[in-house]
Scaffold this motif. Structure first.
Motif, short mmCIF file in Angstrom:
data_model
loop_
_atom_site.label_atom_id
_atom_site.label_comp_id
_atom_site.label_asym_id
_atom_site.label_seq_id
_atom_site.Cartn_x
_atom_site.Cartn_y
_atom_site.Cartn_z
N GLY A 51 -2.49 -0.69 -7.68
CA GLY A 51 -3.26 -0.12 -6.50
C GLY A 51 -2.56 0.74 -5.73
N THR A 108 -6.83 -4.77 2.66
CA THR A 108 -7.54 -6.16 2.12
C THR A 108 -6.49 -7.27 2.36
OG1 THR A 108 -8.81 -4.99 0.14
CG2 THR A 108 -8.23 -7.39 -0.14
N PRO A 113 -10.01 0.97 -6.42
CA PRO A 113 -10.82 0.94 -5.03
C PRO A 113 -11.90 -0.04 -5.14
CG PRO A 113 -10.97 2.90 -6.17
CD PRO A 113 -9.95 2.30 -6.83
N GLU A 114 -12.43 -0.12 -6.22
CA GLU A 114 -13.80 -1.01 -6.60
C GLU A 114 -13.40 -2.49 -6.00
OE1 GLU A 114 -11.96 -0.65 -10.52
OE2 GLU A 114 -12.12 0.76 -8.93
N LYS A 115 -11.98 -2.89 -6.00
CA LYS A 115 -11.68 -4.06 -5.65
C LYS A 115 -11.40 -4.29 -4.05
CE LYS A 115 -11.64 -6.10 -9.75
NZ LYS A 115 -12.65 -7.20 -9.92
N ASN A 116 -11.72 -3.33 -3.29
CA ASN A 116 -11.32 -3.27 -1.81
C ASN A 116 -12.08 -4.36 -1.29
OD1 ASN A 116 -10.86 -2.62 0.67
ND2 ASN A 116 -12.09 -0.79 1.00
N GLY A 117 -11.49 -5.42 -0.63
CA GLY A 117 -11.95 -6.42 0.42
C GLY A 117 -11.91 -7.54 -0.65
N HIS A 147 -5.12 2.45 -9.70
CA HIS A 147 -5.77 2.28 -8.58
C HIS A 147 -7.29 1.44 -8.95
CE1 HIS A 147 -3.77 4.53 -5.30
NE2 HIS A 147 -3.14 4.99 -6.55
N ASP A 206 -5.85 6.00 -0.34
CA ASP A 206 -6.54 4.79 -0.78
C ASP A 206 -6.18 3.48 -0.27
OD1 ASP A 206 -7.61 2.70 -2.31
OD2 ASP A 206 -6.65 3.10 -4.28
N GLY A 239 0.75 -1.29 0.08
CA GLY A 239 -0.05 -0.21 0.04
C GLY A 239 0.77 1.26 0.02
N TRP A 286 -6.48 -9.50 -4.96
CA TRP A 286 -5.37 -8.86 -4.44
C TRP A 286 -4.42 -10.02 -3.84
CZ3 TRP A 286 -4.28 -4.23 -6.19
CH2 TRP A 286 -5.30 -3.34 -6.26
N THR A 300 -6.99 0.52 0.03
CA THR A 300 -7.54 -0.78 -0.53
C THR A 300 -6.70 -1.80 -0.17
OG1 THR A 300 -8.84 0.44 -2.32
CG2 THR A 300 -8.29 -1.75 -2.81
#
Length: 312
Positions: free
Chosen positions: A78, A226, A86-90, A84, A220, A51, A95, A222
């Motif tokens: 990311g 994650t 952010p829509e893939k957070n979690g 980036h 961010d 990150g 990841w 993310t």
């Protein structure tokens, strides 16, 4: 006449990630003349986090100035100036370690250095570098693992022990918010800063490139949230099960192992590298925590320079 400063080139490389659902790019910075006949073998540096961004490793350009070692820095996907998502957070299926290994291979090919390069990984970057090296890529010549855990189970044990060295009221705040699931609170973040000031960076105020890295996580989170979790010691993501111990013996290049006396990555965390890698040298910095390249800059550069230019 004083030597002229090394050239700096910045660029982007397309990185095909079908699961991303959109075009992705890896941003990179090169310090020095990558393909000059007079340049030494390039050093590729992998930043931590996951990150952070590349900025806090730009200090390694000391090696370019002193030894003519071209330096390749980049922001992992990311992060920083790269794409980036952010829509893939979690999304722990997106990841993954393999995503970042593929990105590294893609960059090496794009820059045409895959046949001859050295690799330095710091913290999470060292985890990634060790996995890359364990696959025995033919172009890798030397490896540096700086403050990198060999096993995240050992890392968590170490962080829990370090927490007990904090004053009791700080420990209580950490425990309270982790128990209540409120690790995004300002009080929790302030308590984490106390931990970081002892075991991550002992320079105050924080050097600007490090502050920049924390700023990217703030903008961010993310990748960090994650894969890792809310802090260095509260690991809730899939990295909590990561280990290279079973494969470290496959690393077949000369390896330099670094950590600091006050490091988050204490001796117990890095010792498996020393036990398992056949050709390895271990140096612990007496006055440093997790960013020894800032805390003992001159000695760090001397040791790195000697290792990287010492041809086998």
């Amino acid at each position: 006449m004083p030597a002229s400063p090394p050239n700096i080139v910045e660029g982007e490389v397309d990185f095909e990630v079908p699961a991303a659902g959109k075009p992705c790019k890896t941003w990179y910075r090169i310090v020095g003349d990558l393909h000059s006949p007079t340049s030494r073998r390039p050093l590729v540096a992998l930043h931590g986090g996951p990150g952070f961004n590349h900025a806090y490793l730009f200090i390694l350009s000391d090696l370019t100035k002193a030894h003519g070692i071209s330096l390749i820095l980049y922001d992992q996907i990311g992060n920083g100036n790269s794409t980036h998502l952010p829509e893939k957070n979690g999304d722990v299926t997106f990841w993954t370690e393999q995503l970042f290994l593929d990105e590294l291979d893609n960059l090496l090919r794009h820059l045409k250095v895959e046949d001859n390069y050295d690799l330095l990984g710091h913290s999470w970057g060292g985890m990634l570098a060790s996995r890359h090296a364990s696959k025995q890529p033919p172009g890798l010549k030397r490896l540096v693992l700086a403050s990198a855990p060999a096993d995240m189970g050992l890392w968590v044990e170490c962080q829990n022990a370090l927490r007990t060295e904090l004053q009791q009221d700080v420990q209580d705040v950490l425990d309270k918010h982790e128990r209540e699931g409120s690790t995004d609170s300002a009080e929790y973040k302030a308590a984490v800063e106390v931990f970081y000031s002892r075991f991550l960076c002992r320079i105050h105020p924080l050097p600007e490139p490090l502050a920049e890295g924390f700023g990217w996580i703030e903008k961010d989170p993310t990748v960090y949230l994650t894969m890792n979790g809310p802090s260095e010691f509260h690991i809730t993501g899939p990295l909590k099960n990561w280990s290279i111990v079973g494969d470290a013996h496959k690393i077949n290049v000369p390896t330099l192992l670094l950590n600091g006396r006050y490091d988050e990555a204490r001796d117990s965390v890095v010792a498996p590298f020393f036990r398992e890698i056949p050709r390895v040298k271990w140096v612990t910095f007496a006055e440093s925590s997790h960013v020894l390249h800032f805390e003992e800059r001159e000695r760090c550069m001397e040791i790195l320079g000697s290792f990287l230019i010492d041809e086998p």
